[in-house]
Design an enzyme around this catalytic site. Structure first.
Site, short mmCIF file in Angstrom:
data_model
loop_
_atom_site.label_atom_id
_atom_site.label_comp_id
_atom_site.label_asym_id
_atom_site.label_seq_id
_atom_site.Cartn_x
_atom_site.Cartn_y
_atom_site.Cartn_z
N HIS A 168 13.60 -4.62 4.72
CA HIS A 168 13.13 -6.02 4.76
C HIS A 168 13.68 -6.80 5.95
O HIS A 168 13.23 -7.92 6.21
CB HIS A 168 13.50 -6.76 3.47
CG HIS A 168 12.82 -6.24 2.25
ND1 HIS A 168 11.45 -6.18 2.12
CD2 HIS A 168 13.30 -5.71 1.09
CE1 HIS A 168 11.13 -5.67 0.95
NE2 HIS A 168 12.24 -5.36 0.29
N ASP A 204 9.24 2.72 -0.59
CA ASP A 204 9.90 1.76 -1.48
C ASP A 204 8.83 0.97 -2.25
O ASP A 204 7.71 0.81 -1.76
CB ASP A 204 10.75 0.80 -0.62
CG ASP A 204 11.63 -0.13 -1.43
OD1 ASP A 204 12.83 0.17 -1.58
OD2 ASP A 204 11.11 -1.17 -1.91
N HIS A 206 8.67 -2.13 -2.63
CA HIS A 206 8.37 -3.38 -1.92
C HIS A 206 7.87 -3.10 -0.51
O HIS A 206 8.35 -2.18 0.16
CB HIS A 206 9.62 -4.25 -1.86
CG HIS A 206 10.24 -4.52 -3.21
ND1 HIS A 206 11.28 -3.76 -3.72
CD2 HIS A 206 9.93 -5.44 -4.16
CE1 HIS A 206 11.61 -4.21 -4.92
NE2 HIS A 206 10.80 -5.23 -5.22
N ASP A 293 12.71 2.56 -6.30
CA ASP A 293 12.36 1.49 -7.23
C ASP A 293 10.90 1.58 -7.70
O ASP A 293 10.43 0.68 -8.40
CB ASP A 293 12.68 0.09 -6.66
CG ASP A 293 12.34 -0.07 -5.19
OD1 ASP A 293 11.66 0.81 -4.63
OD2 ASP A 293 12.76 -1.08 -4.60
#
Ligand code: Q9C
Ligand code: ZN
Length: 350
Positions: A168, A204, A206, A293
């Protein structure tokens, strides 16, 4: 497979993150990495290493992140404590943001107030910064650089086992538990090591907004991300399918958002689509920001992959036959994160 692990990761251990108007315990905890190490002790799929002390780390960081952002991170803790000695007992979190381009706030006159500068560089209030955050993030980047160098030296596969995660974080911003973009550092080091085409495949839960932003206008690094649809999932403000790159980079970013609740069958079909796109790009090397995740038991995410599925994920990644650098990203079902991570590695080894 060489595994470079971050011996300083535990110096970053945020206490709480802001979530919907209240403070909640951090999900991104030191135990995550320890569980992966414990599983690697049971199933040694690779050899454990620490990055050499004489790596050209500062130069590698400057290839991805702006000098002012790196200075900000270097001095952040001292400036936080200088604001108020009592801050030494509290993690630093922002609570004011410039939102410059859309609301007329100025970015050409950066404030001296450190809490405001934190809001200038952090896009959320869920990424606590503490005394050891910079040391931990820096050593994590060294792991990513060492993994890239191992692959440049002929290693088939190298894993940067580190936290805090990285995908991120962008050229001049932190957020989503990330400070330094380890996958971008690895990808850029592979380019600088002489490989002409690098593919980044982010698995991931996200969207890998930081990595996308780093390479958005470039055609030498193809970025692909499979993730929860940003209309409902973090980081919300990037990750849509129509983001395809810009300028020379047009066509060299691929986003594959999936609805919350997606199970393995549909997710794996999308992975196959991503792998086809990677293979069409004909890269010399693959970088995989690996989040676990997507797991059914993850407390903050919404896909439903099971532990055994990660063996198949690894096999599919390995089927490209490319030299591969893996970076550790998210995965907050702490007790299962070791099994799930090592399953990917075992599948990848074939
Ligand atoms: N209280 C990575 O997986 N928001 N970052 C979660 C839950 C932030 C995830 C809110 C999620 C960031 C690397
Ligand atoms: Zn994640």
């Amino acid at each position: 497979m060489k595994i470079f692990h971050n011996t300083r990761h535990a110096e970053h251990a945020g206490r709480q993150e802001m979530f919907r108007g209240r403070m909640v315990d951090c999900h991104e905890v030191p135990a995550r990495l320890q569980h992966v190490l414990d599983e690697l002790a049971r199933r040694p799929v690779g050899t454990l290493h620490t990055p050499a002390h004489d790596l050209p780390l500062d130069a590698a960081l400057r290839r991805v992140h702006s000098a002012d952002y790196l200075d900000f991170l270097t001095n952040a803790w001292n400036e936080w404590v200088a604001m108020d000695p009592a801050n030494a007992q509290r993690d630093a979190l922002p609570s004011v943001w410039p939102l410059a381009s859309r609301h007329g706030f100025r970015t050409d006159a950066p404030p001296h107030n450190f809490a405001a500068r934190l809001g200038q560089y952090a896009f959320d209030s869920g990424t606590p910064l503490m005394a050891g955050s910079w040391a931990a993030a820096r050593e994590g980047a060294a792991c990513a650089l060492a993994a890239a160098q191992a692959v440049l030296s002929g290693e088939r596969c190298a894993f940067a086992l580190t936290r805090p995660p990285g995908h991120h974080a962008g050229p001049n911003f932190m957020g989503g538990y990330c400070f330094i973009n380890n996958a971008a550092v690895a990808a850029q080091a592979l380019r600088d090591g002489g490989l002409a085409r690098v593919a980044v495949l982010d698995i991931d839960y996200h969207h890998g907004n930081g990595t996308q932003t780093c390479f958005y206008e470039r055609d030498d690094v193809f970025t692909v991300s499979i993730h929860g649809d940003p209309r409902t999932e973090y980081p919300f403000f990037l990750g849509h399918a129509d983001e395809r790159g810009a300028g020379t980079g047009e066509g060299f970013n691929l986003n594959l958002p999936l609805p919350r609740g997606t199970g393995f069958e549909a997710w794996f079909g999308t992975l196959q689509r991503a792998l086809q796109a990677v293979s069409d790009f004909a890269p010399q090397v693959l970088v995989v920001p690996m989040g676990l995740d997507t797991f059914e038991g993850d407390p903050i995410s919404g896909f439903t992959l099971r532990s055994a599925d990660y063996l198949q994920v690894g096999r599919a990644l390995g089927s490209l036959g490319l030299p591969t650098v893996i970076t550790m990203e998210g995965g907050y079902a702490v007790a299962e994160v070791g099994i799930n991570a090592v399953n990917v590695l075992e599948g990848l080894k074939g």
